[in-house]
Design a protein around this motif. Structure first.
Motif, PDB file in Angstrom:
ATOM      1  N   THR A 119      -5.289   2.363  -6.024  1.00 48.95           N
ATOM      2  CA  THR A 119      -6.162   2.526  -4.864  1.00 48.95           C
ATOM      3  C   THR A 119      -5.399   2.261  -3.579  1.00 48.95           C
ATOM      4  O   THR A 119      -5.616   2.930  -2.560  1.00 48.95           O
ATOM      5  N   LEU A 120      -4.503   1.293  -3.624  1.00 46.40           N
ATOM      6  CA  LEU A 120      -3.686   1.002  -2.453  1.00 46.40           C
ATOM      7  C   LEU A 120      -2.833   2.209  -2.081  1.00 46.40           C
ATOM      8  O   LEU A 120      -2.734   2.593  -0.911  1.00 46.40           O
ATOM      9  N   LEU A 121      -2.229   2.844  -3.076  1.00 47.15           N
ATOM     10  CA  LEU A 121      -1.417   4.039  -2.828  1.00 47.15           C
ATOM     11  C   LEU A 121      -2.273   5.211  -2.363  1.00 47.15           C
ATOM     12  O   LEU A 121      -1.899   5.946  -1.448  1.00 47.15           O
ATOM     13  N   GLN A 146       6.214  -5.945   2.384  1.00 43.16           N
ATOM     14  CA  GLN A 146       5.400  -6.816   3.224  1.00 43.16           C
ATOM     15  C   GLN A 146       4.039  -6.193   3.521  1.00 43.16           C
ATOM     16  O   GLN A 146       3.019  -6.883   3.531  1.00 43.16           O
ATOM     17  N   MET A 147       4.012  -4.886   3.737  1.00 43.86           N
ATOM     18  CA  MET A 147       2.743  -4.205   3.984  1.00 43.86           C
ATOM     19  C   MET A 147       1.832  -4.290   2.756  1.00 43.86           C
ATOM     20  O   MET A 147       0.618  -4.460   2.880  1.00 43.86           O
ATOM     21  N   ILE A 148       2.436  -4.181   1.579  1.00 44.15           N
ATOM     22  CA  ILE A 148       1.664  -4.308   0.344  1.00 44.15           C
ATOM     23  C   ILE A 148       1.107  -5.719   0.214  1.00 44.15           C
ATOM     24  O   ILE A 148      -0.065  -5.928  -0.119  1.00 44.15           O
ATOM     25  N   ARG A 149       1.957  -6.704   0.494  1.00 48.53           N
ATOM     26  CA  ARG A 149       1.512  -8.099   0.393  1.00 48.53           C
ATOM     27  C   ARG A 149       0.379  -8.401   1.381  1.00 48.53           C
ATOM     28  O   ARG A 149      -0.543  -9.151   1.077  1.00 48.53           O
ATOM     29  N   ASP A 150       0.450  -7.805   2.563  1.00 50.55           N
ATOM     30  CA  ASP A 150      -0.608  -8.023   3.553  1.00 50.55           C
ATOM     31  C   ASP A 150      -1.949  -7.515   3.032  1.00 50.55           C
ATOM     32  O   ASP A 150      -2.986  -8.164   3.235  1.00 50.55           O
ATOM     33  N   GLU A 151      -1.925  -6.381   2.362  1.00 40.43           N
ATOM     34  CA  GLU A 151      -3.161  -5.841   1.805  1.00 40.43           C
ATOM     35  C   GLU A 151      -3.680  -6.715   0.659  1.00 40.43           C
ATOM     36  O   GLU A 151      -4.873  -6.983   0.553  1.00 40.43           O
ATOM     37  N   ILE A 152      -2.763  -7.156  -0.194  1.00 42.58           N
ATOM     38  CA  ILE A 152      -3.155  -8.006  -1.313  1.00 42.58           C
ATOM     39  C   ILE A 152      -3.732  -9.325  -0.827  1.00 42.58           C
ATOM     40  O   ILE A 152      -4.701  -9.856  -1.388  1.00 42.58           O
TER      41      ILE A 152
END
Length: 250
Positions: A218-220, A230-236
């Protein structure tokens, strides 16, 4: 070269029934119930161990490939939903992870795939949309008795547990968290389902928890511009605190 099962399935599907239904809910209680169900399945010993098991028994790869081929192509002919196909592959992986191995059984792949699709359709398709057993006989040239016997063997091996959690169950919730542009949600949901279906051939990704795959896909699908860790971690980090370790650590 591994086949792209998501692309193949999309090409065969007569009607994309998944476009008509939302899977999952955008509330945390629903997600908690799905996570509890995942834990129950793990406690019952029905986790996917196939990736490590194929190290000792590499022939299982071929059996799995044959089973998925018949799930995808037969499911495409019948127009079943993608969640049904995904669940059928879960059955295949769990059975191959746990069944006793005495001799190599290359011939079991086709029958196993068809029986798992039959079982998944029983539980996930509306009654009027379920293919008849005679349809399976005709398209895959397996006897109704053989299909039924294999289906019953799968259920027995699972101790009667047949309702598994798929990544598709989490899409609606993660869309509510990751897709801020409401106008893109339907498109993002479509792309997310395609990403999920495209991993069917990778036994390593299929061994991850459904929650993790659902979040990543879903993130992708929601954020094509996410390019850095870092952008992925921010969303998580926007997710509830008690879920973060589960998500990052799998």
């Amino acid at each position: 070269m591994a086949e792209d099962w998501g692309e193949i399935f999309s090409g065969l599907l007569r009607i994309d029934n998944d476009q008509l239904t939302d899977y999952g809910e955008d509330n945390e209680d629903y997600v908690e119930s799905m996570l509890t169900k995942e834990d129950t399945i793990a406690i019952a010993g029905l986790t996917n161990r196939l990736s490590s098991r194929t190290t000792e028994h590499p022939w299982l790869h071929q059996v799995r490939h044959t089973a998925i081929h018949h799930i995808v192509h037969t499911g495409g002919r019948f127009g079943v939903r993608k969640i049904t196909v995904y669940a059928a592959v879960i059955y295949v992986d769990r059975l191959l992870s746990s069944m006793p191995i005495v001799v190599e059984r290359f011939e079991v792949g086709k029958l196993l795939g068809v029986a798992c699709l039959f079982l998944a359709a029983e539980h996930l398709e509306e009654y009027e949309d379920q293919p008849d057993l005679s349809d399976y006989e005709y398209f895959v040239e397996c006897s109704a008795r053989s299909i039924t016997n294999m289906r019953n063997h799968v259920v027995k091996q699972f101790g009667g547990i047949v309702k598994f959690v798929t990544p598709i169950h989490f899409i609606k919730y993660f869309l509510s968290k990751f897709c801020r542009d409401f106008s893109r949600k339907e498109y993002a949901r479509f792309i997310t389902v395609e990403i999920i279906m495209s991993i069917l051939g990778d036994v390593r990704l299929m061994s991850l928890r459904a929650f993790v795959v659902g979040a990543a896909a879903t993130l992708l699908g929601s954020n094509p511009n996410i390019l850095t860790e870092q952008m992925i971690r921010d969303e998580i980090n926007a997710l509830p605190t008690n879920w973060r370790i589960s998500l990052v650590g799998n």
